[in-house]
Design an enzyme around this catalytic site. Structure first.
Site, PDB file in Angstrom:
ATOM      1  N   GLU A 279      45.894  47.404  42.690  1.00  0.00           N
ATOM      2  CA  GLU A 279      44.720  48.180  42.308  1.00  0.00           C
ATOM      3  C   GLU A 279      44.976  49.684  42.422  1.00  0.00           C
ATOM      4  O   GLU A 279      44.276  50.403  43.122  1.00  0.00           O
ATOM      5  CB  GLU A 279      43.503  47.736  43.133  1.00  0.00           C
ATOM      6  CG  GLU A 279      43.226  46.251  42.950  1.00  0.00           C
ATOM      7  CD  GLU A 279      41.953  45.748  43.581  1.00  0.00           C
ATOM      8  OE1 GLU A 279      41.532  46.298  44.612  1.00  0.00           O
ATOM      9  OE2 GLU A 279      41.372  44.787  43.040  1.00  0.00           O
ATOM     10  N   ARG A 312      50.282  43.162  52.203  1.00  0.00           N
ATOM     11  CA  ARG A 312      49.348  42.287  51.476  1.00  0.00           C
ATOM     12  C   ARG A 312      49.949  41.780  50.161  1.00  0.00           C
ATOM     13  O   ARG A 312      50.732  42.477  49.515  1.00  0.00           O
ATOM     14  CB  ARG A 312      48.033  43.025  51.216  1.00  0.00           C
ATOM     15  CG  ARG A 312      47.303  43.348  52.504  1.00  0.00           C
ATOM     16  CD  ARG A 312      46.060  44.156  52.247  1.00  0.00           C
ATOM     17  NE  ARG A 312      44.895  43.368  51.934  1.00  0.00           N
ATOM     18  CZ  ARG A 312      44.074  43.625  50.923  1.00  0.00           C
ATOM     19  NH1 ARG A 312      44.308  44.613  50.085  1.00  0.00           N
ATOM     20  NH2 ARG A 312      43.003  42.880  50.743  1.00  0.00           N
ATOM     21  N   ARG A 329      45.717  36.272  35.862  1.00  0.00           N
ATOM     22  CA  ARG A 329      45.701  36.935  37.170  1.00  0.00           C
ATOM     23  C   ARG A 329      45.931  35.949  38.313  1.00  0.00           C
ATOM     24  O   ARG A 329      46.543  36.286  39.320  1.00  0.00           O
ATOM     25  CB  ARG A 329      44.366  37.677  37.343  1.00  0.00           C
ATOM     26  CG  ARG A 329      44.155  38.197  38.739  1.00  0.00           C
ATOM     27  CD  ARG A 329      42.974  39.129  38.791  1.00  0.00           C
ATOM     28  NE  ARG A 329      42.575  39.345  40.169  1.00  0.00           N
ATOM     29  CZ  ARG A 329      41.539  40.068  40.546  1.00  0.00           C
ATOM     30  NH1 ARG A 329      40.789  40.663  39.632  1.00  0.00           N
ATOM     31  NH2 ARG A 329      41.237  40.223  41.816  1.00  0.00           N
ATOM     32  N   ASP A 358      39.956  36.566  44.222  1.00  0.00           N
ATOM     33  CA  ASP A 358      39.433  37.620  45.084  1.00  0.00           C
ATOM     34  C   ASP A 358      38.120  37.219  45.755  1.00  0.00           C
ATOM     35  O   ASP A 358      37.057  37.682  45.342  1.00  0.00           O
ATOM     36  CB  ASP A 358      39.234  38.890  44.237  1.00  0.00           C
ATOM     37  CG  ASP A 358      38.994  40.120  45.088  1.00  0.00           C
ATOM     38  OD1 ASP A 358      39.076  40.015  46.312  1.00  0.00           O
ATOM     39  OD2 ASP A 358      38.726  41.187  44.507  1.00  0.00           O
ATOM     40  N   GLU A 380      44.260  35.631  54.835  1.00  0.00           N
ATOM     41  CA  GLU A 380      43.244  36.698  54.822  1.00  0.00           C
ATOM     42  C   GLU A 380      41.914  36.157  54.303  1.00  0.00           C
ATOM     43  O   GLU A 380      41.832  35.620  53.199  1.00  0.00           O
ATOM     44  CB  GLU A 380      43.699  37.870  53.943  1.00  0.00           C
ATOM     45  CG  GLU A 380      42.655  38.982  53.860  1.00  0.00           C
ATOM     46  CD  GLU A 380      43.076  40.176  52.997  1.00  0.00           C
ATOM     47  OE1 GLU A 380      44.262  40.547  52.985  1.00  0.00           O
ATOM     48  OE2 GLU A 380      42.194  40.739  52.329  1.00  0.00           O
ATOM     49  N   GLU A 386      31.159  40.440  50.190  1.00  0.00           N
ATOM     50  CA  GLU A 386      31.195  41.178  48.923  1.00  0.00           C
ATOM     51  C   GLU A 386      30.624  40.380  47.748  1.00  0.00           C
ATOM     52  O   GLU A 386      29.775  40.864  47.020  1.00  0.00           O
ATOM     53  CB  GLU A 386      32.642  41.595  48.635  1.00  0.00           C
ATOM     54  CG  GLU A 386      32.802  42.298  47.308  1.00  0.00           C
ATOM     55  CD  GLU A 386      34.229  42.759  47.056  1.00  0.00           C
ATOM     56  OE1 GLU A 386      35.094  42.567  47.918  1.00  0.00           O
ATOM     57  OE2 GLU A 386      34.466  43.313  45.957  1.00  0.00           O
ATOM     58  N   TRP A 534      40.119  43.638  34.491  1.00  0.00           N
ATOM     59  CA  TRP A 534      40.438  43.055  35.800  1.00  0.00           C
ATOM     60  C   TRP A 534      40.978  41.630  35.764  1.00  0.00           C
ATOM     61  O   TRP A 534      41.239  41.034  36.805  1.00  0.00           O
ATOM     62  CB  TRP A 534      39.198  43.109  36.708  1.00  0.00           C
ATOM     63  CG  TRP A 534      38.740  44.496  36.989  1.00  0.00           C
ATOM     64  CD1 TRP A 534      37.714  45.157  36.364  1.00  0.00           C
ATOM     65  CD2 TRP A 534      39.286  45.417  37.945  1.00  0.00           C
ATOM     66  NE1 TRP A 534      37.590  46.424  36.875  1.00  0.00           N
ATOM     67  CE2 TRP A 534      38.537  46.610  37.846  1.00  0.00           C
ATOM     68  CE3 TRP A 534      40.322  45.355  38.872  1.00  0.00           C
ATOM     69  CZ2 TRP A 534      38.799  47.731  38.631  1.00  0.00           C
ATOM     70  CZ3 TRP A 534      40.583  46.463  39.667  1.00  0.00           C
ATOM     71  CH2 TRP A 534      39.835  47.634  39.541  1.00  0.00           C
TER      72      TRP A 534
END
Ligand code: GCU
Length: 673
Positions: A279, A312, A329, A358, A380, A386, A534
């Site tokens: 990103e 990461r 992705r 994500d 993680e 979010e 994205w």
């Protein structure tokens, strides 16, 4: 105004209220004395905790005595084998009093044993003959803050940073201490204090602003927590070098020297956390180097100080063209990191998001779990909600995390679960564990929604032991936080345990993801990310929705798993239905195992989700005179807001699909044509 620090919600699960009469009958005046080894770095914290805990719970602050045999509660540093973070707790009947012994080969184990004792006391477990022997299942139990130095928090839903304000430390460092104590009580042993997106100002935390890190780290140290810093891979450029190339000797020595100086200032530093080539953050790709070359360079600088480099795996093309159907992705992390397995230094730990995308409400487990065999790695998770209601909605994620941990990767045959991988029992890895993006901020109750404290608590408990059940963790949290009333514990546990599924019902169906508003990610917007860069597309048209990720005819993502899972995801018939739209493109008329068509399933779950929120609200209303009035009013308000927003999700999603498909609801409920 009453100091919010005295409010129940601020105390979280460490309020230590006087125990109810049935418990007091067992414990009152049982613990008049305690013996704590002197001279340890944690002596003060342990002693203070016992005073506070016993003083609150049984109404008697214990006196410190010298001799262990004279103490009702004795702590002993034992010269024995075993994890210095583990402890043994034994309880026997003494002369008229209980005798509690907490022993450990390390002082950190004594601290965890102290918290475990106080917890067990509240759960009524402490009695003669009772024993508890525990040690954490993995060495790294980490919290990541996405806090910026200006005080803002990326994806923060509970106020401002508890560490930083206007590029300085906050004034209220006592709150940082309270926080460290809360985190230690659930076994957290490392905290990264700043955002993985390291902006210009934050780059200086490893140099001119190291004093800030030092101050926080000294507080953490009293609770056995190491401080981690997110660092900018391109830091050398900020400090006058003309390159950040990991193979450039000048760059290498710059990092070595900077790290050496940093350790001189912040000895309690656990290491660095890096988001590189992700990103728009800089990374080794700029110089044509691999992720391993980038990570190894930093790891080498940390090595002399015992530091670890957490790197990461969130590396993907965030400049995708939606017209491009060849890029998926979901494949990215595995495609980037699997070929490098075994090329990382011993003190590099890869940090892998639970899913390939994500932190969506539902995703498959990242195939890197089970894929990586020779590289240290962490799971993680995202505690901050979010995509799961931003702490305005009740969405308790422990059941989701349990599913992830129990997922069988088949990497070494059946039983190679994620839980066993991240605790080092499938592959012999030196560093394993969990990391999670926290949901904490400066709000008086820390987490915005008071019931979101349960996510924070549950994460810590699972990081300590991923085998704990969701039900046990939930009841434990409810009892410690809201008290012993059986009705409260039952009702709140039910509300929590069902809330993730409820949220999924009224939001995004069958693993499709996104459909939220771009940028802030709150509220429905079915095509919000459809034509973006994205890589997050669902491709709904008037007949079907979903992306084919099979090997045969799709993007091939399903083939990144070990055979058993690859086969399972490959076909529509064997793919678990909750992930159907993640792996396949499905017509609205497709009949699911329930006998319903896909479109009817979407309508039904959305109506159901709203009804379930109504039920949660009614359940909470039934507790009106059983929980603290402030907590009650606050949660009530959040649930009322959730109901309004759940209806919005329901109507927008149902209408979107109706307008596309023109297939009416079989039950003729209100959909807006
Ligand atoms: C998500 C989130 C970003 C964050 C990123 C990350 O994409 O929206 O705010 O920076 O994850 O995990 O790095």
């Amino acid at each position: 105004m009453r100091n919010y620090k005295n409010s129940r919600d601020y105390g979280c699960w460490l309020n230590y209220d006087l125990l109810p009469p049935a418990f007091l009958a067992k414990y009152e005046q049982q613990f008049p004395t305690m013996a704590v080894p002197r001279g340890m770095a944690l002596t003060q914290s342990i002693t203070a905790e016992l005073r506070r805990g016993l003083g609150g719970l049984v109404g008697q602050v214990p006196n410190l005595v010298e001799r262990e045999d004279e103490a009702a509660v004795a702590l002993r540093l034992e010269d024995a084998a075993g994890s210095p973070e583990g402890f043994k707790l034994t309880v026997r009947a003494g002369e008229g009093l209980l005798k509690v012994l907490i022993s450990s080969p390390g002082e950190q184990g004594l601290l965890y044993g102290t918290f475990a004792f106080l917890r067990a006391l509240q759960l009524g477990e402490v009695e003669p003959g009772w024993e508890l022997q525990e040690s954490p299942r993995s060495p790294l139990r980490l919290i990541n803050h996405w806090d910026n130095l200006d005080g803002s928090i990326e994806r923060g839903y509970a106020g401002q940073s508890i560490f930083f304000k206007d590029n300085h430390l906050v004034e209220d460092l006592d709150r940082v201490r309270d926080y460290a104590r809360l985190m230690a009580s659930i076994g957290i042993n490392g905290i990264a204090i700043n955002n993985v997106n390291v902006h210009r100002e934050e780059t200086h935390l490893i140099a001119a602003k190291a004093e800030m890190s030092r101050t926080i780290s000294c507080i953490f140290q009293d609770y056995g927590i190491r401080l981690f810093l997110s660092v900018n891979f391109a830091s050398p450029l900020e400090f006058g070098l003309d390159s950040a190339d990991p193979l450039d000797p000048q760059v290498q020595s710059w990092w070595k020297e900077r790290t050496r100086q940093l350790y001189a200032e912040v000895p309690n530093l656990g290491g660095f956390l890096v988001k590189a080539d992700s990103e728009n953050r800089p990374g080794p790709f700029t110089y044509g180097r691999t992720q391993a070359q980038g990570a190894n360079m930093l790891a080498e600088a940390l090595e002399p100080f015992g530091g670890v480099l957490i790197w990461r795996c969130f590396v993907y093309n965030c400049q995708q063209d939606w017209r491009d159907t060849t890029t998926d992705r979901a494949r990215a992390a595995y495609d980037h990191f699997k070929p490098l397995d075994g090329q990382f230094r011993d003190n590099v730990v890869l940090q892998i998001k639970n899913g390939p995308m994500d932190f969506q409400v539902r995703e498959p487990v990242s195939p890197l779990f089970g894929g990586l065999e020779r590289t240290n790695h962490l799971l993680e998770l995202q505690i901050t909600q979010e995509y799961t209601g931003q702490q305005r909605h009740l969405c308790y994620l422990v059941p989701q995390w349990k599913e992830i941990l129990e997922f069988d990767t088949y990497a070494r045959g059946p039983g190679s679960t994620v839980a066993r991988i991240v605790t080092g029992s499938v592959f012999p890895l030196r560093w394993t564990g969990l990391a999670a993006v926290t949901n904490v901020g400066s709000d008086p109750n820390w987490t915005g929604h008071t019931l979101a404290q349960a996510n924070l608590y549950g994460y810590g408990r699972l990081a300590w032991n991923p085998e704990l059940s969701a039900e046990d963790i939930t009841r434990e949290w409810a009892t410690l936080t809201l008290g012993h009333d059986g009705d409260v514990v039952d009702t709140v546990s039910q509300m929590l345990l069902g809330s993730w599924e409820t949220y999924e019902n009224y939001t995004v169906p069958l693993g499709i993801g996104w459909m939220c508003n771009p940028g802030h990610h709150y509220g429905p917007n079915p095509e919000g990310y459809e034509y973006s860069k994205w890589g997050t597309y669902h491709k709904a048209d008037h007949l079907a929705i979903g992306v084919d990720r099979s090997v045969q005819g799709g993007t091939g993502f399903a083939g990144q798993y070990h055979l058993e899972n690859a086969q399972m995801y490959e076909t529509v018939e064997t793919c678990p239905e909750e992930l159907l739209l993640f792996f396949h493109r499905i017509p609205y008329t497709h009949v699911l195992k329930s006998g319903k068509t896909l479109i009817q399933h979407i309508y039904d779950t959305h109506f159901l989700g709203v009804e379930q929120v109504e039920e949660m609200l009614a359940k909470w209303q039934g507790l009106a005179d059983k929980v603290d009035p402030e907590t009650f009013a606050h949660v009530l308000e959040r649930l009322q807001g959730q109901l309004v927003d759940a209806k919005e999700w329901r109507d927008v999603i149902n209408t979107f699909f109706y307008r596309l498909s023109h297939i009416p609801d079989a039950h003729n409920r209100k959909i807006y044509p």
